[in-house]
Design a protein around this motif. Structure first.
Motif, PDB file in Angstrom:
ATOM      1  N   ALA A 150       0.859  -1.186   0.000  1.00 30.16           N
ATOM      2  CA  ALA A 150       0.000   0.000   0.000  1.00 30.16           C
ATOM      3  C   ALA A 150       0.892   1.232   0.000  1.00 30.16           C
ATOM      4  O   ALA A 150       2.124   1.130   0.113  1.00 30.16           O
ATOM      5  CB  ALA A 150      -0.904  -0.004   1.232  1.00 30.16           C
ATOM      6  N   ALA A 151       0.284   2.412  -0.138  1.00 32.77           N
ATOM      7  CA  ALA A 151       1.036   3.665  -0.140  1.00 32.77           C
ATOM      8  C   ALA A 151       1.959   3.717   1.076  1.00 32.77           C
ATOM      9  O   ALA A 151       1.577   3.262   2.157  1.00 32.77           O
ATOM     10  CB  ALA A 151       0.073   4.846  -0.129  1.00 32.77           C
ATOM     11  N   PRO A 152       3.198   4.208   0.894  1.00 27.01           N
ATOM     12  CA  PRO A 152       3.710   4.965  -0.250  1.00 27.01           C
ATOM     13  C   PRO A 152       4.193   4.122  -1.438  1.00 27.01           C
ATOM     14  O   PRO A 152       4.644   4.682  -2.416  1.00 27.01           O
ATOM     15  CB  PRO A 152       4.874   5.733   0.348  1.00 27.01           C
ATOM     16  CG  PRO A 152       5.414   4.817   1.396  1.00 27.01           C
ATOM     17  CD  PRO A 152       4.190   4.175   1.999  1.00 27.01           C
ATOM     18  N   TRP A 153       4.122   2.793  -1.350  1.00 29.69           N
ATOM     19  CA  TRP A 153       4.476   1.976  -2.509  1.00 29.69           C
ATOM     20  C   TRP A 153       3.360   2.119  -3.542  1.00 29.69           C
ATOM     21  O   TRP A 153       2.181   1.980  -3.203  1.00 29.69           O
ATOM     22  CB  TRP A 153       4.669   0.524  -2.112  1.00 29.69           C
ATOM     23  CG  TRP A 153       5.161  -0.330  -3.245  1.00 29.69           C
ATOM     24  CD1 TRP A 153       4.443  -1.280  -3.917  1.00 29.69           C
ATOM     25  CD2 TRP A 153       6.454  -0.306  -3.854  1.00 29.69           C
ATOM     26  NE1 TRP A 153       5.220  -1.855  -4.899  1.00 29.69           N
ATOM     27  CE2 TRP A 153       6.465  -1.267  -4.887  1.00 29.69           C
ATOM     28  CE3 TRP A 153       7.607   0.446  -3.626  1.00 29.69           C
ATOM     29  CZ2 TRP A 153       7.574  -1.502  -5.676  1.00 29.69           C
ATOM     30  CZ3 TRP A 153       8.714   0.215  -4.408  1.00 29.69           C
ATOM     31  CH2 TRP A 153       8.703  -0.742  -5.433  1.00 29.69           C
ATOM     32  N   PRO A 154       3.700   2.378  -4.797  1.00 30.04           N
ATOM     33  CA  PRO A 154       2.673   2.754  -5.763  1.00 30.04           C
ATOM     34  C   PRO A 154       1.938   1.599  -6.443  1.00 30.04           C
ATOM     35  O   PRO A 154       1.078   1.850  -7.303  1.00 30.04           O
ATOM     36  CB  PRO A 154       3.461   3.565  -6.786  1.00 30.04           C
ATOM     37  CG  PRO A 154       4.842   3.000  -6.747  1.00 30.04           C
ATOM     38  CD  PRO A 154       5.069   2.616  -5.313  1.00 30.04           C
ATOM     39  N   TYR A 155       2.244   0.362  -6.079  1.00 33.71           N
ATOM     40  CA  TYR A 155       1.620  -0.783  -6.752  1.00 33.71           C
ATOM     41  C   TYR A 155       0.971  -1.702  -5.733  1.00 33.71           C
ATOM     42  O   TYR A 155       1.426  -1.815  -4.590  1.00 33.71           O
ATOM     43  CB  TYR A 155       2.656  -1.552  -7.583  1.00 33.71           C
ATOM     44  CG  TYR A 155       3.213  -0.737  -8.716  1.00 33.71           C
ATOM     45  CD1 TYR A 155       2.517  -0.616  -9.915  1.00 33.71           C
ATOM     46  CD2 TYR A 155       4.424  -0.052  -8.577  1.00 33.71           C
ATOM     47  CE1 TYR A 155       3.014   0.147 -10.955  1.00 33.71           C
ATOM     48  CE2 TYR A 155       4.925   0.714  -9.610  1.00 33.71           C
ATOM     49  CZ  TYR A 155       4.214   0.818 -10.799  1.00 33.71           C
ATOM     50  OH  TYR A 155       4.706   1.581 -11.817  1.00 33.71           O
ATOM     51  N   GLU A 156      -0.092  -2.391  -6.173  1.00 38.75           N
ATOM     52  CA  GLU A 156      -0.799  -3.327  -5.321  1.00 38.75           C
ATOM     53  C   GLU A 156      -0.199  -4.720  -5.450  1.00 38.75           C
ATOM     54  O   GLU A 156       0.162  -5.159  -6.545  1.00 38.75           O
ATOM     55  CB  GLU A 156      -2.284  -3.368  -5.692  1.00 38.75           C
ATOM     56  CG  GLU A 156      -3.019  -2.073  -5.409  1.00 38.75           C
ATOM     57  CD  GLU A 156      -4.502  -2.182  -5.700  1.00 38.75           C
ATOM     58  OE1 GLU A 156      -4.895  -3.117  -6.431  1.00 38.75           O
ATOM     59  OE2 GLU A 156      -5.259  -1.333  -5.184  1.00 38.75           O
ATOM     60  N   GLY A 157      -0.100  -5.390  -4.330  1.00 41.20           N
ATOM     61  CA  GLY A 157       0.433  -6.735  -4.324  1.00 41.20           C
ATOM     62  C   GLY A 157       0.479  -7.261  -2.914  1.00 41.20           C
ATOM     63  O   GLY A 157      -0.045  -6.645  -1.975  1.00 41.20           O
ATOM     64  N   ARG A 158       1.106  -8.400  -2.750  1.00 42.44           N
ATOM     65  CA  ARG A 158       1.204  -9.029  -1.434  1.00 42.44           C
ATOM     66  C   ARG A 158       2.627  -9.517  -1.205  1.00 42.44           C
ATOM     67  O   ARG A 158       3.276 -10.025  -2.113  1.00 42.44           O
ATOM     68  CB  ARG A 158       0.218 -10.190  -1.308  1.00 42.44           C
ATOM     69  CG  ARG A 158       0.354 -10.974   0.000  1.00 42.44           C
ATOM     70  CD  ARG A 158      -0.825 -11.882   0.243  1.00 42.44           C
ATOM     71  NE  ARG A 158      -2.016 -11.085   0.601  1.00 42.44           N
ATOM     72  CZ  ARG A 158      -3.172 -11.618   1.002  1.00 42.44           C
ATOM     73  NH1 ARG A 158      -3.302 -12.942   1.073  1.00 42.44           N
ATOM     74  NH2 ARG A 158      -4.195 -10.845   1.316  1.00 42.44           N
ATOM     75  N   VAL A 159       3.075  -9.363   0.044  1.00 38.41           N
ATOM     76  CA  VAL A 159       4.376  -9.868   0.479  1.00 38.41           C
ATOM     77  C   VAL A 159       4.143 -10.941   1.533  1.00 38.41           C
ATOM     78  O   VAL A 159       3.367 -10.734   2.478  1.00 38.41           O
ATOM     79  CB  VAL A 159       5.253  -8.751   1.056  1.00 38.41           C
ATOM     80  CG1 VAL A 159       6.599  -9.317   1.510  1.00 38.41           C
ATOM     81  CG2 VAL A 159       5.461  -7.633   0.039  1.00 38.41           C
ATOM     82  N   THR A 160       4.801 -12.070   1.394  1.00 30.74           N
ATOM     83  CA  THR A 160       4.700 -13.168   2.352  1.00 30.74           C
ATOM     84  C   THR A 160       6.087 -13.497   2.887  1.00 30.74           C
ATOM     85  O   THR A 160       7.053 -13.549   2.119  1.00 30.74           O
ATOM     86  CB  THR A 160       4.097 -14.420   1.697  1.00 30.74           C
ATOM     87  OG1 THR A 160       2.823 -14.093   1.144  1.00 30.74           O
ATOM     88  CG2 THR A 160       3.933 -15.537   2.711  1.00 30.74           C
ATOM     89  N   GLN A 161       6.181 -13.681   4.187  1.00 31.89           N
ATOM     90  CA  GLN A 161       7.448 -14.087   4.812  1.00 31.89           C
ATOM     91  C   GLN A 161       7.222 -15.393   5.573  1.00 31.89           C
ATOM     92  O   GLN A 161       6.236 -15.532   6.303  1.00 31.89           O
ATOM     93  CB  GLN A 161       7.985 -13.022   5.767  1.00 31.89           C
ATOM     94  CG  GLN A 161       9.347 -13.394   6.351  1.00 31.89           C
ATOM     95  CD  GLN A 161      10.017 -12.274   7.143  1.00 31.89           C
ATOM     96  OE1 GLN A 161      11.242 -12.283   7.310  1.00 31.89           O
ATOM     97  NE2 GLN A 161       9.250 -11.321   7.622  1.00 31.89           N
ATOM     98  N   THR A 162       8.149 -16.330   5.398  1.00 32.32           N
ATOM     99  CA  THR A 162       8.040 -17.625   6.059  1.00 32.32           C
ATOM    100  C   THR A 162       9.266 -17.900   6.915  1.00 32.32           C
ATOM    101  O   THR A 162      10.373 -17.428   6.624  1.00 32.32           O
ATOM    102  CB  THR A 162       7.870 -18.756   5.035  1.00 32.32           C
ATOM    103  OG1 THR A 162       9.003 -18.757   4.144  1.00 32.32           O
ATOM    104  CG2 THR A 162       6.594 -18.572   4.220  1.00 32.32           C
TER     105      THR A 162
END
Length: 268
Positions: free
Chosen positions: A109-121
């Motif tokens: 989400a903002a301030p990052w200008p693109y939509e997506g998902r981050v996953t950490q394992t």
């Protein structure tokens, strides 16, 4: 194996890992037989660097012909991504915890200008920790990076940690702390520098007569930072600092960015 609203703890053998999902999904503690390996205090533990690593020059990067500007949280640059400043959502079961595994995610989400998902394992055994980061897009393709920034304690009560690695090159660092684009022969530390290891990151920390810890990754980039008295940082990452501009790796709907690292340790 336990969890609370704030912290998630994995215990396998004499290894105990604590993750704080509300504060950037940071590893807040790694204890082996009661010995804490990560620095505590203001700059502590190990945080994920995502969706960029290190400094992005003047907070600016392009995706094709579109220029984006990020907040300058380390003027004059933007540093270390947004993941460390975000609350992450758990994505694991009780059975996962019982077997030493946990996973978390957050939506870009903002301030990052693109939509997506981050996953950490996280996957803990008695003598190793396997880490994973994945970045996926909900639509538009965009450049991204991912990696980890651990603060390993320089001293565990005996001799200071020794760093051993054999990089193929060092990225020349300019006065603005960004790589100049020139590759040079590695020079002696202290470092706040990026190195190339095309066969994969392989760095060993040795606390004489106490512990040996290896940081390995299939990624070919590692930043080593040892300019502070209390800690040594070994940071495997998917690209060099300012890489959104100099070595962009596009995340596309069919090609997410996936990065892994393994910390393994042994008593001496």
């Amino acid at each position: 194996m336990s969890s609370s609203e704030e912290n998630v703890r994995l215990t396998v053998g004499e290894a105990e890992l604590t993750v704080d999902p509300l504060h950037g999904c940071r590893i807040s503690s790694l204890r082996i037989g009661g010995t804490e390996l990560l620095r505590q205090g203001d700059r502590y533990g190990c945080f994920p660097m995502v969706p960029w690593c290190g400094r992005t020059g003047h907070g600016r990067f392009r995706n094709g012909g579109v220029l984006h500007e990020l907040p300058l949280n380390s003027p004059p640059h933007a540093i270390h991504g947004t993941g460390r400043d975000t609350s992450w959502t758990p994505a694991y079961t009780a059975a996962d915890l019982a077997e030493g595994r946990a996973a978390f995610y957050y939506d870009l989400a903002a301030p990052w200008p693109y939509e997506g998902r981050v996953t950490q394992t996280f996957e803990l055994t008695g003598d190793a920790l396997t880490l994973g980061l994945a970045v996926e897009t909900y639509g538009d393709s965009f450049p991204a990076q991912a990696g980890w920034h651990p603060w390993f304690r320089r001293n565990l009560g005996g001799e200071d940690a020794r760093i051993a690695f054999e990089p193929a090159w060092q990225e020349e660092r300019g006065a603005d702390h960004l790589p100049t684009g020139k590759r040079i022969d590695p020079v002696p530390g202290p470092w706040d520098d990026c190195f190339g290891m095309p066969d994969g990151v392989d760095v060993k920390l040795t606390w004489p007569e106490q512990f040996e810890l290896s940081v390995k990754s299939r990624s070919e980039w590692v930043v080593v930072y040892d300019e502070q008295d209390e800690a040594v940082c070994v940071e495997p990452q998917s690209g060099p600092p300012n890489g959104l501009n100099t070595a962009p790796r596009l995340v596309t709907p069919i090609d997410p960015l996936e990065v892994g690292a393994v910390w393994s340790w042994a008593r001496l």
